[in-house]
Design a protein around this motif. Structure first.
Motif, mmCIF file in Angstrom:
data_model
loop_
_atom_site.group_PDB
_atom_site.id
_atom_site.type_symbol
_atom_site.label_atom_id
_atom_site.label_comp_id
_atom_site.label_asym_id
_atom_site.label_seq_id
_atom_site.Cartn_x
_atom_site.Cartn_y
_atom_site.Cartn_z
ATOM 1 N N LEU A 78 0.857 -1.182 0.000
ATOM 2 C CA LEU A 78 0.000 0.000 0.000
ATOM 3 C C LEU A 78 0.889 1.226 0.000
ATOM 4 O O LEU A 78 1.753 1.381 0.871
ATOM 5 N N ILE A 79 0.680 2.098 -0.991
ATOM 6 C CA ILE A 79 1.519 3.281 -1.181
ATOM 7 C C ILE A 79 0.714 4.522 -0.848
ATOM 8 O O ILE A 79 -0.418 4.682 -1.325
ATOM 9 N N LEU A 80 1.297 5.404 -0.021
ATOM 10 C CA LEU A 80 0.624 6.630 0.386
ATOM 11 C C LEU A 80 1.540 7.823 0.130
ATOM 12 O O LEU A 80 2.678 7.859 0.595
ATOM 13 N N GLY A 81 1.046 8.791 -0.614
ATOM 14 C CA GLY A 81 1.801 10.008 -0.887
ATOM 15 C C GLY A 81 0.921 10.982 -1.649
ATOM 16 O O GLY A 81 -0.039 10.574 -2.310
ATOM 17 N N THR A 82 1.237 12.266 -1.580
ATOM 18 C CA THR A 82 0.440 13.263 -2.287
ATOM 19 C C THR A 82 1.375 14.283 -2.933
ATOM 20 O O THR A 82 2.430 14.616 -2.364
ATOM 21 N N THR A 83 1.033 14.762 -4.113
ATOM 22 C CA THR A 83 1.862 15.725 -4.830
ATOM 23 C C THR A 83 1.007 16.885 -5.333
ATOM 24 O O THR A 83 -0.201 16.748 -5.544
ATOM 25 N N LYS A 84 1.690 18.020 -5.520
ATOM 26 C CA LYS A 84 1.041 19.219 -6.051
ATOM 27 C C LYS A 84 1.479 19.411 -7.497
ATOM 28 O O LYS A 84 2.653 19.223 -7.828
ATOM 29 N N HIS A 85 0.526 19.818 -8.355
ATOM 30 C CA HIS A 85 0.824 19.997 -9.769
ATOM 31 C C HIS A 85 0.217 21.301 -10.285
ATOM 32 O O HIS A 85 -0.852 21.726 -9.835
ATOM 33 N N ASP A 86 0.919 21.907 -11.245
ATOM 34 C CA ASP A 86 0.420 23.086 -11.949
ATOM 35 C C ASP A 86 -0.154 22.651 -13.287
ATOM 36 O O ASP A 86 0.403 21.783 -13.970
ATOM 37 N N VAL A 87 -1.274 23.277 -13.658
ATOM 38 C CA VAL A 87 -1.913 23.025 -14.951
ATOM 39 C C VAL A 87 -1.716 24.262 -15.814
ATOM 40 O O VAL A 87 -2.079 25.374 -15.408
ATOM 41 N N SER A 88 -1.119 24.084 -16.989
ATOM 42 C CA SER A 88 -0.833 25.206 -17.880
ATOM 43 C C SER A 88 -1.624 25.089 -19.173
ATOM 44 O O SER A 88 -1.970 23.986 -19.609
ATOM 45 N N GLY A 89 -1.903 26.229 -19.771
ATOM 46 C CA GLY A 89 -2.627 26.255 -21.026
ATOM 47 C C GLY A 89 -1.722 26.026 -22.217
ATOM 48 O O GLY A 89 -0.562 26.429 -22.231
ATOM 49 N N ARG A 90 -2.255 25.366 -23.216
ATOM 50 C CA ARG A 90 -1.554 25.144 -24.478
ATOM 51 C C ARG A 90 -2.499 25.499 -25.625
ATOM 52 O O ARG A 90 -3.706 25.616 -25.430
ATOM 53 N N GLY A 91 -1.958 25.638 -26.808
ATOM 54 C CA GLY A 91 -2.799 26.041 -27.933
ATOM 55 C C GLY A 91 -3.242 27.487 -27.767
ATOM 56 O O GLY A 91 -2.433 28.370 -27.465
ATOM 57 N N SER A 92 -4.535 27.729 -27.906
ATOM 58 C CA SER A 92 -5.050 29.103 -27.813
ATOM 59 C C SER A 92 -4.962 29.676 -26.400
ATOM 60 O O SER A 92 -5.144 30.876 -26.209
ATOM 61 N N LEU A 93 -4.668 28.862 -25.394
ATOM 62 C CA LEU A 93 -4.493 29.344 -24.018
ATOM 63 C C LEU A 93 -3.025 29.413 -23.614
ATOM 64 O O LEU A 93 -2.715 29.668 -22.446
ATOM 65 N N ASP A 94 -2.128 29.205 -24.535
ATOM 66 C CA ASP A 94 -0.700 29.152 -24.219
ATOM 67 C C ASP A 94 -0.204 30.444 -23.585
ATOM 68 O O ASP A 94 0.656 30.435 -22.704
ATOM 69 N N GLY A 95 -0.728 31.578 -24.023
ATOM 70 C CA GLY A 95 -0.262 32.863 -23.523
ATOM 71 C C GLY A 95 -0.580 33.118 -22.066
ATOM 72 O O GLY A 95 0.044 33.991 -21.441
ATOM 73 N N LEU A 96 -1.518 32.363 -21.492
ATOM 74 C CA LEU A 96 -1.886 32.577 -20.089
ATOM 75 C C LEU A 96 -0.928 31.897 -19.121
ATOM 76 O O LEU A 96 -0.918 32.208 -17.928
ATOM 77 N N GLY A 97 -0.142 30.947 -19.604
ATOM 78 C CA GLY A 97 0.765 30.229 -18.701
ATOM 79 C C GLY A 97 -0.005 29.291 -17.788
ATOM 80 O O GLY A 97 -0.847 28.511 -18.240
ATOM 81 N N LYS A 98 0.242 29.399 -16.486
ATOM 82 C CA LYS A 98 -0.413 28.514 -15.523
ATOM 83 C C LYS A 98 -1.877 28.906 -15.353
ATOM 84 O O LYS A 98 -2.200 30.071 -15.151
ATOM 85 N N LEU A 99 -2.751 27.886 -15.435
ATOM 86 C CA LEU A 99 -4.195 28.112 -15.315
ATOM 87 C C LEU A 99 -4.728 27.744 -13.936
ATOM 88 O O LEU A 99 -5.689 28.351 -13.462
#
Length: 217
Positions: A78-99
């Motif tokens: 049994l594996i237990l762990g948690t991580t944080k992630h950033d979601v970034s825009g691509r395509g027509s949302l690329d200019g916004l960077g992190k969403l």
């Protein structure tokens, strides 16, 4: 005297050479540092941004896992762990960077086969299931400024898990560990901005690489 010295040296060498083993009834507890590297693939952000998709960055975290040996060769982990992630825009949302930002907790249960339980170097393989819980989802200021105050939600996921790893003796009780996993994780993201709701399906499917140490109880 010389014979006794030789015998004593041989006995000492045998004790040093005695492996940590993985025997029926043992608990193997490991602490690892992990990197979660998504191999993400996303659909369009619909209906407002059909030409856009998203990308998810790597996450790093400590992890704790517990293995019980049902036989000398078969164990469950049994594996237990948690991580944080950033979601970034691509395509027509690329200019916004992190969403957006989000955390994921993917408790994972695998059935393992330990190939060489009595050796100093003990490889194992495993397969099982993960249930991934997303929480602390939050839109970035860049997204809020671009389209208005937005609430982000990510659906939980159930998928399979594949595993391969290696335990290497340090002492009879303590060992080093390297571990690789592939997790099947899919989520549906919901972006609510006023009365407008945008959705995007994301296959995360991360590779999880862990390095750490363990103890046999």
């Amino acid at each position: 005297m010389q014979v006794r010295t030789i015998l004593a040296s041989a006995a000492a060498a045998f004790l040093v050479a005695t492996p940590a083993l993985a025997e029926q009834g043992d608990w193997l507890i490991r602490a690892r540092a992990i990197m979660v590297a998504p191999l993400e693939k996303s659909g369009p952000v619909e209906p407002s941004f059909p030409g856009a998709h998203v990308a998810v960055n790597n996450g790093f975290s400590p992890e704790l896992d517990f293995t019980y040996m049902w036989t000398n060769h078969i164990g469950t982990e049994l594996i237990l762990g948690t991580t944080k992630h950033d979601v970034s825009g691509r395509g027509s949302l690329d200019g916004l960077g992190k969403l957006a930002h989000a955390r994921v907790l993917p408790p994972t249960l695998t059935l393992q086969y330990h190939l060489l339980p009595a050796a100093h170097v003990r490889p194992y393989v495993g397969a099982g299931v993960n249930y991934s819980i997303f929480y602390s989802e939050k839109a970035t200021q860049a997204l809020d400024q671009a389209i208005g105050a937005t609430k982000v939600g990510l659906s939980d996921s159930v998928g399979y898990a594949l595993q391969a790893g290696l335990d290497v003796d340090i002492t009879r009780k303590v060992f080093a560990n390297i571990d690789f996993k592939y997790l099947d994780i899919n989520t549906n993201a919901r972006l609510t901005t006023g009365s407008t709701v945008n959705r995007v399906h994301v296959n995360l499917d991360p590779i999880v690489v862990g390095f750490g140490f363990g103890i046999r109880l």
